[in-house]
Write a protein that holds these residues in place. Structure first.
Motif, PDB file in Angstrom:
ATOM      1  N   SER A  29      59.207  21.797  36.281  1.00 41.39           N
ATOM      2  CA  SER A  29      60.434  22.084  37.007  1.00 41.39           C
ATOM      3  C   SER A  29      60.595  21.130  38.191  1.00 41.39           C
ATOM      4  O   SER A  29      61.683  20.607  38.439  1.00 41.39           O
ATOM      5  CB  SER A  29      60.427  23.540  37.493  1.00 41.39           C
ATOM      6  OG  SER A  29      61.593  23.816  38.245  1.00 41.39           O
ATOM      7  N   ALA A  30      59.463  20.906  38.899  1.00 43.29           N
ATOM      8  CA  ALA A  30      59.517  19.970  40.031  1.00 43.29           C
ATOM      9  C   ALA A  30      59.835  18.559  39.559  1.00 43.29           C
ATOM     10  O   ALA A  30      60.628  17.833  40.174  1.00 43.29           O
ATOM     11  CB  ALA A  30      58.194  19.998  40.786  1.00 43.29           C
ATOM     12  N   LYS A  31      59.208  18.169  38.418  1.00 41.77           N
ATOM     13  CA  LYS A  31      59.475  16.844  37.879  1.00 41.77           C
ATOM     14  C   LYS A  31      60.924  16.725  37.419  1.00 41.77           C
ATOM     15  O   LYS A  31      61.584  15.702  37.637  1.00 41.77           O
ATOM     16  CB  LYS A  31      58.525  16.575  36.714  1.00 41.77           C
ATOM     17  CG  LYS A  31      58.630  15.162  36.162  1.00 41.77           C
ATOM     18  CD  LYS A  31      57.588  14.922  35.085  1.00 41.77           C
ATOM     19  CE  LYS A  31      57.675  13.496  34.547  1.00 41.77           C
ATOM     20  NZ  LYS A  31      56.684  13.249  33.485  1.00 41.77           N
ATOM     21  N   ALA A  32      61.384  17.828  36.756  1.00 39.29           N
ATOM     22  CA  ALA A  32      62.782  17.835  36.321  1.00 39.29           C
ATOM     23  C   ALA A  32      63.714  17.756  37.517  1.00 39.29           C
ATOM     24  O   ALA A  32      64.740  17.052  37.494  1.00 39.29           O
ATOM     25  CB  ALA A  32      63.067  19.072  35.491  1.00 39.29           C
ATOM     26  N   GLU A  33      63.366  18.479  38.597  1.00 42.53           N
ATOM     27  CA  GLU A  33      64.180  18.435  39.801  1.00 42.53           C
ATOM     28  C   GLU A  33      64.171  17.042  40.406  1.00 42.53           C
ATOM     29  O   GLU A  33      65.216  16.526  40.850  1.00 42.53           O
ATOM     30  CB  GLU A  33      63.655  19.459  40.805  1.00 42.53           C
ATOM     31  CG  GLU A  33      64.469  19.556  42.089  1.00 42.53           C
ATOM     32  CD  GLU A  33      65.839  20.142  41.861  1.00 42.53           C
ATOM     33  OE1 GLU A  33      66.727  19.926  42.708  1.00 42.53           O
ATOM     34  OE2 GLU A  33      66.033  20.803  40.818  1.00 42.53           O
ATOM     35  N   GLN A  34      62.963  16.418  40.395  1.00 34.44           N
ATOM     36  CA  GLN A  34      62.851  15.060  40.919  1.00 34.44           C
ATOM     37  C   GLN A  34      63.677  14.088  40.078  1.00 34.44           C
ATOM     38  O   GLN A  34      64.389  13.233  40.615  1.00 34.44           O
ATOM     39  CB  GLN A  34      61.385  14.631  40.947  1.00 34.44           C
ATOM     40  CG  GLN A  34      61.169  13.227  41.525  1.00 34.44           C
ATOM     41  CD  GLN A  34      59.699  12.833  41.535  1.00 34.44           C
ATOM     42  OE1 GLN A  34      58.836  13.635  41.103  1.00 34.44           O
ATOM     43  NE2 GLN A  34      59.423  11.652  42.021  1.00 34.44           N
TER      44      GLN A  34
END
Length: 274
Positions: A52-57
């Motif tokens: 999720s963090a990577k997707a957000e990034q």
């Protein structure tokens, strides 16, 4: 009521054995499975959070790149519009300048054609006038007039400069041919003798003359030897007059051409605009 301690003890032992068995074969595997499941769930949650963090990034990076792309697109579009306007203005200016140059060239060509026509008409008129003048003088060239012309030619011989005398003498010494005397009329013998005597005085010894008729020598006499000439005739005055007329025509043409110069054209344009 009596208590059966053996039964109580047996039940207690059975209960303890049951608890150990439950703990050993049921509770521990369940606990282990729960722990393993919790760890797996925690790992999956951590992976999900990481994803999720990577997707957000990635979403943020995409939005930033999209914003940069939109900004670059807007900048390039504005630059393209400005370049297009500048190119259009330059092309319009080039076309306007070419049209203006073509207009000036056409005006200059038309004016030159008019001037050439005027010069041609003037030259034609001049030649016609001189031709008529020569014809009239040639018709008027009677014996008495030609005798006067001979006297004037003798006077011309007496007025030779030192350089003319030296050049004529040198030309005579370098030539083996007789001196050629040309007239538009047949000279009487007395006049031929006078001319021969005067030339011998100039050269200092006897000479041989060759007389010839030349219609172009209008009312005059011309002697020549080895490229050197001494002459007097009305034709010389006509040539001088023709030269002066040509110079006058050339001066008039130059003045009119100067009126068509770029500066004059600009002045005329300014005056027209005013």
């Amino acid at each position: 009521m009596l208590i059966d301690w053996f039964t109580v003890f047996a039940q207690v032992v059975n209960f303890l054995v049951l608890i150990w068995l439950l703990k050993r074969f049921l509770y521990r595997p369940i606990i282990n499975n729960i722990d393993a499941r919790e760890k797996r769930i925690a790992t999956e949650i951590a992976d999900a959070d990481a994803k999720s963090a990577k997707a957000e990034q990635q979403r943020n990076e995409f939005e930033q790149k999209n914003a940069e792309f939109e900004q670059q697109k807007t900048t390039r579009m504005n630059k393209l519009i400005e370049d297009t306007k500048a190119e259009r203005a330059q092309l319009l200016e080039t076309v306007r300048q070419e049209a203006e140059d073509l207009r000036k060239k056409l005006q200059l060509a038309l004016k030159n054609e008019q001037l050439n026509l005027q010069v041609a008409l003037s030259q034609s008129a001049r030649e016609e006038i001189f031709s008529i003048t020569r014809k009239v003088l040639d018709d008027l060239a009677e014996t008495s007039l030609e005798a006067s012309m001979t006297e004037i030619f003798i006077r011309r011989l007496h007025e030779l400069t030192d350089k003319e005398t030296t050049d004529f003498t040198a030309a005579f010494n370098l030539s083996a041919k007789p001196i050629l005397v040309q007239t538009a009329f047949t000279l009487p013998k007395p006049q031929c003798s006078v001319i021969k005597t005067e030339i011998e005085k100039i050269l200092g010894h006897e000479i041989t003359l060759q007389f010839a008729i030349e219609p172009k020598v209008i009312s005059g006499i011309e002697i020549s030897i080895n490229g050197q000439k001494i002459s007097w005739s009305i034709n010389e005055y006509l040539r001088s007059l023709a030269k002066r007329v040509d110079e006058l025509l050339l001066t008039t043409s130059s003045i009119e051409n100067s009126d068509l110069s770029p500066s004059s054209a600009q002045d005329n344009n300014h005056e027209t605009s005013a």
